[in-house]
Design a protein around this motif. Structure first.
Motif, PDB file in Angstrom:
ATOM      1  N   LEU A 181      60.361  66.365  46.327  1.00 60.98           N
ATOM      2  CA  LEU A 181      59.937  67.620  45.693  1.00 60.98           C
ATOM      3  C   LEU A 181      58.698  68.204  46.373  1.00 60.98           C
ATOM      4  O   LEU A 181      57.761  67.483  46.736  1.00 60.98           O
ATOM      5  CB  LEU A 181      59.630  67.350  44.209  1.00 60.98           C
ATOM      6  N   VAL A 182      58.712  69.523  46.565  1.00 62.91           N
ATOM      7  CA  VAL A 182      57.496  70.208  47.011  1.00 62.91           C
ATOM      8  C   VAL A 182      57.172  71.310  45.995  1.00 62.91           C
ATOM      9  O   VAL A 182      58.059  72.049  45.572  1.00 62.91           O
ATOM     10  CB  VAL A 182      57.618  70.736  48.457  1.00 62.91           C
ATOM     11  N   VAL A 183      55.893  71.368  45.582  1.00 64.30           N
ATOM     12  CA  VAL A 183      55.458  72.364  44.589  1.00 64.30           C
ATOM     13  C   VAL A 183      54.272  73.144  45.172  1.00 64.30           C
ATOM     14  O   VAL A 183      53.784  72.825  46.258  1.00 64.30           O
ATOM     15  CB  VAL A 183      55.038  71.701  43.256  1.00 64.30           C
ATOM     16  N   GLN A 184      53.829  74.169  44.439  1.00 66.10           N
ATOM     17  CA  GLN A 184      52.674  74.939  44.886  1.00 66.10           C
ATOM     18  C   GLN A 184      51.469  74.617  44.005  1.00 66.10           C
ATOM     19  O   GLN A 184      51.620  74.230  42.846  1.00 66.10           O
ATOM     20  CB  GLN A 184      52.959  76.443  44.798  1.00 66.10           C
ATOM     21  N   SER A 185      50.298  74.818  44.579  1.00 65.18           N
ATOM     22  CA  SER A 185      49.077  74.581  43.818  1.00 65.18           C
ATOM     23  C   SER A 185      48.905  75.671  42.758  1.00 65.18           C
ATOM     24  O   SER A 185      48.961  76.856  43.066  1.00 65.18           O
ATOM     25  CB  SER A 185      47.874  74.590  44.749  1.00 65.18           C
ATOM     26  N   PRO A 186      48.673  75.271  41.490  1.00 71.46           N
ATOM     27  CA  PRO A 186      48.468  76.284  40.445  1.00 71.46           C
ATOM     28  C   PRO A 186      47.159  77.050  40.628  1.00 71.46           C
ATOM     29  O   PRO A 186      46.942  78.062  39.982  1.00 71.46           O
ATOM     30  CB  PRO A 186      48.443  75.458  39.154  1.00 71.46           C
ATOM     31  N   VAL A 187      46.287  76.552  41.515  1.00 73.01           N
ATOM     32  CA  VAL A 187      45.021  77.242  41.745  1.00 73.01           C
ATOM     33  C   VAL A 187      45.277  78.562  42.463  1.00 73.01           C
ATOM     34  O   VAL A 187      44.698  79.582  42.137  1.00 73.01           O
ATOM     35  CB  VAL A 187      44.075  76.368  42.594  1.00 73.01           C
ATOM     36  N   THR A 188      46.165  78.516  43.445  1.00 71.18           N
ATOM     37  CA  THR A 188      46.325  79.681  44.305  1.00 71.18           C
ATOM     38  C   THR A 188      47.652  80.393  44.119  1.00 71.18           C
ATOM     39  O   THR A 188      47.779  81.548  44.483  1.00 71.18           O
ATOM     40  CB  THR A 188      46.229  79.259  45.785  1.00 71.18           C
ATOM     41  N   SER A 189      48.650  79.701  43.582  1.00 69.99           N
ATOM     42  CA  SER A 189      49.982  80.266  43.619  1.00 69.99           C
ATOM     43  C   SER A 189      50.492  80.591  42.221  1.00 69.99           C
ATOM     44  O   SER A 189      50.339  79.802  41.283  1.00 69.99           O
ATOM     45  CB  SER A 189      50.915  79.269  44.309  1.00 69.99           C
ATOM     46  N   SER A 190      51.107  81.746  42.101  1.00 69.61           N
ATOM     47  CA  SER A 190      51.636  82.166  40.811  1.00 69.61           C
ATOM     48  C   SER A 190      52.820  81.302  40.360  1.00 69.61           C
ATOM     49  O   SER A 190      52.836  80.827  39.215  1.00 69.61           O
ATOM     50  CB  SER A 190      51.983  83.653  40.924  1.00 69.61           C
ATOM     51  N   PRO A 191      53.823  81.014  41.212  1.00 70.08           N
ATOM     52  CA  PRO A 191      54.861  80.082  40.762  1.00 70.08           C
ATOM     53  C   PRO A 191      54.310  78.686  40.502  1.00 70.08           C
ATOM     54  O   PRO A 191      54.796  77.986  39.611  1.00 70.08           O
ATOM     55  CB  PRO A 191      55.883  80.068  41.910  1.00 70.08           C
ATOM     56  N   GLY A 192      53.284  78.290  41.249  1.00 67.95           N
ATOM     57  CA  GLY A 192      52.662  76.980  41.027  1.00 67.95           C
ATOM     58  C   GLY A 192      52.088  76.881  39.625  1.00 67.95           C
ATOM     59  O   GLY A 192      52.275  75.883  38.924  1.00 67.95           O
ATOM     60  N   LEU A 193      51.404  77.948  39.209  1.00 71.70           N
ATOM     61  CA  LEU A 193      50.826  77.969  37.865  1.00 71.70           C
ATOM     62  C   LEU A 193      51.931  77.993  36.812  1.00 71.70           C
ATOM     63  O   LEU A 193      51.870  77.291  35.801  1.00 71.70           O
ATOM     64  CB  LEU A 193      49.906  79.187  37.714  1.00 71.70           C
ATOM     65  N   ALA A 194      52.977  78.784  37.076  1.00 75.21           N
ATOM     66  CA  ALA A 194      54.090  78.863  36.129  1.00 75.21           C
ATOM     67  C   ALA A 194      54.734  77.483  35.949  1.00 75.21           C
ATOM     68  O   ALA A 194      55.034  77.069  34.829  1.00 75.21           O
ATOM     69  CB  ALA A 194      55.122  79.877  36.614  1.00 75.21           C
ATOM     70  N   PHE A 195      54.909  76.769  37.046  1.00 79.27           N
ATOM     71  CA  PHE A 195      55.542  75.449  36.955  1.00 79.27           C
ATOM     72  C   PHE A 195      54.654  74.472  36.179  1.00 79.27           C
ATOM     73  O   PHE A 195      55.138  73.668  35.377  1.00 79.27           O
ATOM     74  CB  PHE A 195      55.868  74.905  38.346  1.00 79.27           C
ATOM     75  N   LEU A 196      53.342  74.555  36.418  1.00 80.46           N
ATOM     76  CA  LEU A 196      52.422  73.697  35.655  1.00 80.46           C
ATOM     77  C   LEU A 196      52.572  73.980  34.156  1.00 80.46           C
ATOM     78  O   LEU A 196      52.662  73.058  33.339  1.00 80.46           O
ATOM     79  CB  LEU A 196      50.974  73.931  36.106  1.00 80.46           C
TER      80      LEU A 196
END
Lengths: 361, 533
Positions: A181-196
């Motif tokens: 799995l690869v995810v995005q950082s919720p600090v910088t990324s909008s989908p990353g924050l959504a996934f968190l």
């Protein structure tokens, strides 16, 4: 000898003075240039994130109708764009900001970043009321599109290895999906924050423990969606067959393959989805405030809305907008996305991000 | 005149103290009073997080590791360049010096050309790439400081030890090492301090994954919009540097004198010749190879040889995140750095006169403040007070030049002060006896004596200003990016489009710095030489 010294000294001194004057004059030129420019701005500047794609035909129509030139300034991932705008409220890098999502919308409260503007399409109800934000935010931010952030899987990769696809958020921490799995950082990324937020909705209070398990299971974190999808995802030639992306990624793969694919390579794990709304707002201190309002107005017009699906692979906010066939066919619209009420997100988001950083970084 | 110049010097020192003080106070203020009321919330949030302390440990550990890894190639090369005369020795020293004078983001981009996605080994986002850049940057410090000590070491000491029956290795351990140890400690201390505040290298090579306190301050402020948290971290960084400075100061106090004659000779025998060849190769690999890779990669897009990266410099490419073209950034950088260098030199001359009169005293200390307070603290602090409403000066033409001048000032003072100190008071007294007024004494005696140093200071200031990244990146508006800010944005991105432009732009800056330093070298050296005839 004394004479020569004096003359060299004089030359040096004169040179310094000339240098001072020249640079001073040049600087003054630089400073006065913008204010001496056209008194009526002919340009409107849209500040947005890197992966935003302008719906070209709609943009042309906008330029034709208004006589304004539309320029896009992309300054990083959505989180960075909002943060850098918040750092300097009142002297923005453009007129309109687009890409603020519902999860980070409360950040603009109390920061004096935006001026209220409600386009007709919002006040007359063409945009569903549930997409509007509560309280003061309703007049500051105009809903433009919605999408679902989901984990997607490279179906061929899993089929070739005979591994069953994960179904839920919880499954991703199973040993079967180690290092996939690869995810995005919720600090910088909008989908990353959504996934968190999705993991908080799905795992409840034990979400930190879940992320610890994900970490131990080899999750890879990238700063932006661009990074994760275009570099790490197996469909793009990377080594991770599971990526946090959008429910609309499958049609995007078909469209971008330009005929090479008739079927998408990815399958959406519909139980991992989080609904996301993207908003636009008029920046306070915009050089062209009138142009800014016209642009926001245009972003919820039928022309712009109809082209959004194939430009950015999102669902239009205005009800009744015709969807392109490829979108109808391949884009998943999860019936029951993971949800956390907006006011709780607003209150606890920063804490979650801080906690996430402690676990993952 | 003397009085008026004394007043000017005092004004310069007060000005430096005021701006640095303002920045630091702003940081402290925001850490404790972010929302208009006193609160220790940010303090506890940051200091109570295990992550913060991990960062402190990582920051010190990487600085320590970088220092050790720099000493490994540094000491042998210093020994060779210090002890032996050989053809091309000067050239090798210059090559070793190049990475040190390059802007940090340029050096990092060069290392990325070698150890990035287009290189033979992709180490971006790992500490290995950061270490490599730190070694390249700091090699010069070890080679110059320790090399000098090796050069002044009397060969008779070692010979005496050997003739008294010591084993050759024992002679080195017992006689040579103690003699150069103070220089090694001094060089290591400087390297350690540089790495403790390293910023541009980590932004470009860290890939957002390996970070230090300094980088975390930047990310927290500009990506997370957590100003109070960034301010607290900035204070932690400040305290770390002060503690490190204190330790370094104690270590250096024990340093012996470095005077003495140079004892340099031709290498003799196969072993010494091999040592010279090895040292030349090491310098070539550490300092030369990244630059060669940089030039090479600037002509590469994907796998194709092309001029595209260079011809594209005039345009804003999609997906690079820039609001202005690299060429426009270059124009702005030239303008800003010129103003800043003139300002730094103008402030430095009276300030140096004051500092030279009483070295090590308050004025001297204040003038090094901009170096001790890291560039990001300066940038964040000024952003907080004069970069946001109600007082936003980022649109003015002078804010960034002023900040860059401040960062460059300590360098210029360091270069000019010794020259001021060296003006013989007897010459001034004789001039006074012969009836010269204070103005004419200054003009006819002092100015000619310090002219070379001032020119050298100006050149160094220009190079420092055009490469300044840490403070500028906080304050530059997107539509007024300087070259290092543009390179930082381009090179820290995943896509190949940005990286290619970053390489080409970095090459331009290497060239510019080279020209500036060569000019200084000519002017700076020719002035005293003219005096002699």
């Amino acid at each position: 000898m004394m004479n020569r010294r004096t003359s060299t000294g004089a030359v040096a001194r004169v040179a310094v003075v000339i240098g001072l004057l020249a640079s001073g004059a040049a600087a003054c030129n630089g400073a006065t240039e913008p204010s001496a420019g056209p008194s009526e701005p002919r340009e409107v500047v849209l500040v947005t994130y890197d992966s935003f794609a302008l719906p070209e035909a709609a943009a042309d129509a906008f330029e034709e109708q208004t006589g304004l030139t539309l320029r896009v300034v992309a300054g990083g991932d959505s989180g960075s764009v909002l943060a850098s705008a918040l750092l300097r409220p009142g002297s923005p890098d453009g007129d309109v900001i687009f890409g603020i999502d519902d999860a980070s919308a409360t950040r603009v409260l109390g920061e004096d970043l935006l001026v209220p503007f409600v386009p007709a399409a919002v006040s007359d109800g063409s945009v569903p009321a549930e997409l509007r934000l509560p309280g003061d935010l309703a007049d500051l931010l105009t809903p433009v599109d919605t999408g679902d952030v989901c984990v997607i899987a490279d179906s061929e990769w899993f089929a070739a290895r005979g591994i069953a696809l994960p179904q839920t958020v919880g499954d991703l921490a199973e040993p079967a999906y180690r290092d996939l799995l690869v995810v995005q950082s919720p600090v910088t990324s909008s989908p990353g924050l959504a996934f968190l937020i999705g993991t908080v909705a799905s795992e409840g209070d034990s979400w930190p423990a879940y992320w610890e398990r994900l970490r131990d299971n080899g999750v890879r974190v990238r700063p932006s969606w661009d990074d994760a999808y275009n570099n790490d995802y197996t469909v793009s030639g990377g080594d991770r067959p599971l990526v946090v992306s959008y429910a609309s990624s499958p049609p995007a793969e078909v469209v971008f393959s330009e005929g090479a694919r008739t079927e998408p390579a990815s399958v959406v794990l519909v139980d991992t989805c989080v609904r996301q709304v993207e908003y636009a707002g008029v920046l306070r201190g915009a050089p062209n405030p009138e142009g800014a309002e016209r642009l926001v107005e245009f972003m919820v017009s039928p022309e712009w809305q109809a082209q959004l699906p194939l430009a950015n692979f999102v669902f239009p906010a205005v009800t009744g907008t015709q969807l392109p066939p490829v979108f109808e066919q391949f884009a998943a619209r999860p019936a029951t996305p993971l949800v956390i009420p907006g006011d709780r997100v607003g209150a606890e988001r920063d804490e979650w991000v801080e906690r996430w950083r402690t676990i993952l970084e | 005149m003397i009085h008026r110049r004394g007043a000017l010097g005092t004004a310069a020192v007060v000005f430096v103290a005021a701006v640095v003080g303002l920045a630091v106070c702003a940081v402290v203020w925001f850490a404790l009073r972010a929302d208009g009321k006193w609160s220790d919330e940010a303090l506890w949030r940051i200091l109570g997080s295990g992550r913060t302390w991990r960062l402190v440990v990582v920051t010190f550990a990487q600085a320590g590791a970088s220092t050790l890894v720099t000493l490994i190639p540094g000491l042998p090369v210093a020994w060779v360049l210090g002890r032996f005369r050989f053809p091309g020795r000067r050239f090798v020293r210059v090559v070793a010096l190049i990475p040190f004078v390059l802007p940090s983001v340029v050096l990092a981009t060069a290392v990325a050309a070698l150890l990035g996605s287009s290189g033979p080994l992709d180490l971006r986002g790992t500490w290995w790439a950061v270490l490599a850049a730190h070694v390249a940057f700091n090699l010069a410090v070890v080679v110059f400081v320790v090399g000098d000590a090796f050069g002044r070491l009397s060969p008779t000491v070692e010979e005496t030890a050997r003739s008294l029956g010591a084993h050759p290795a024992g002679a080195v351990v017992r006689a040579t090492l103690p003699a150069v140890a103070p220089a090694v400690v001094g060089a290591a201390a400087v390297v350690f301090l540089f790495c403790l505040s390293s910023f541009g290298v980590l932004v470009v090579l860290g890939g957002g994954r390996v970070t230090t306190l300094e980088v975390e301050v930047y990310y927290r402020a500009t990506r997370q919009f957590d100003l109070s948290g960034a301010a607290v971290l900035s204070i932690v960084q400040l305290i770390s540097v002060v503690v490190a400075l204190g330790i370094v100061g104690r270590l250096n106090r024990r340093r012996g004198g470095t005077g003495g004659r140079l004892h340099r000779r031709r290498p003799v025998g196969v072993g010494e010749h091999a040592a010279v060849v090895t040292a030349v190769i090491v310098v070539g690999v550490v300092a030369g190879l990244p630059l060669a890779a940089l030039v090479d990669r600037s002509f590469l897009v994907g796998r194709d040889r092309t001029w595209a990266n260079w011809t594209n410099l005039g345009s804003v490419l999609d997906g690079t995140g820039l609001a202005v073209s690299p060429a426009a950034a270059l124009g702005r950088s030239l303008l800003v750095a010129s103003i800043a260098a003139v300002a730094a030199t103008a402030i430095a001359i009276p300030a140096a006169a004051l500092a030279a009169r009483r070295p090590g005293r308050l004025a001297d200390r204040v003038l090094t403040l901009p170096l001790a307070v890291s560039a990001t603290t300066l940038g964040l602090g000024l952003l907080l007070v004069v970069g946001r409403p109600p007082l936003d000066l980022r649109g003015t033409w002078w804010l960034i030049p002023l900040v860059q001048a401040l960062v460059a000032l300590p360098l210029v003072v360091r270069v000019v002060a010794p020259a001021v100190r060296a003006v013989p008071s007897s010459a001034l007294e004789s001039a006074a006896l012969l009836g010269a007024g204070s103005r004419s004494r200054w003009w006819r005696v002092e100015v000619p004596a310090i002219r070379g140093a001032v020119a050298a200071g100006f050149g160094l200031a220009f190079v420092a200003c055009i490469g300044e990244f840490g403070a500028t990146v906080f304050l530059a508006r997107a539509d007024r990016a300087t070259v290092p800010v543009a390179i930082g944005a381009l090179a820290s991105r995943p896509g190949p489009a940005g990286l290619g432009q970053a390489m080409a732009l970095s090459c331009m800056l290497v060239l510019l710095c080279g020209v500036a330093l060569a000019a200084v070298d000519r002017f700076g050296e020719s002035a005293p030489a003219r005096e002699a005839d």
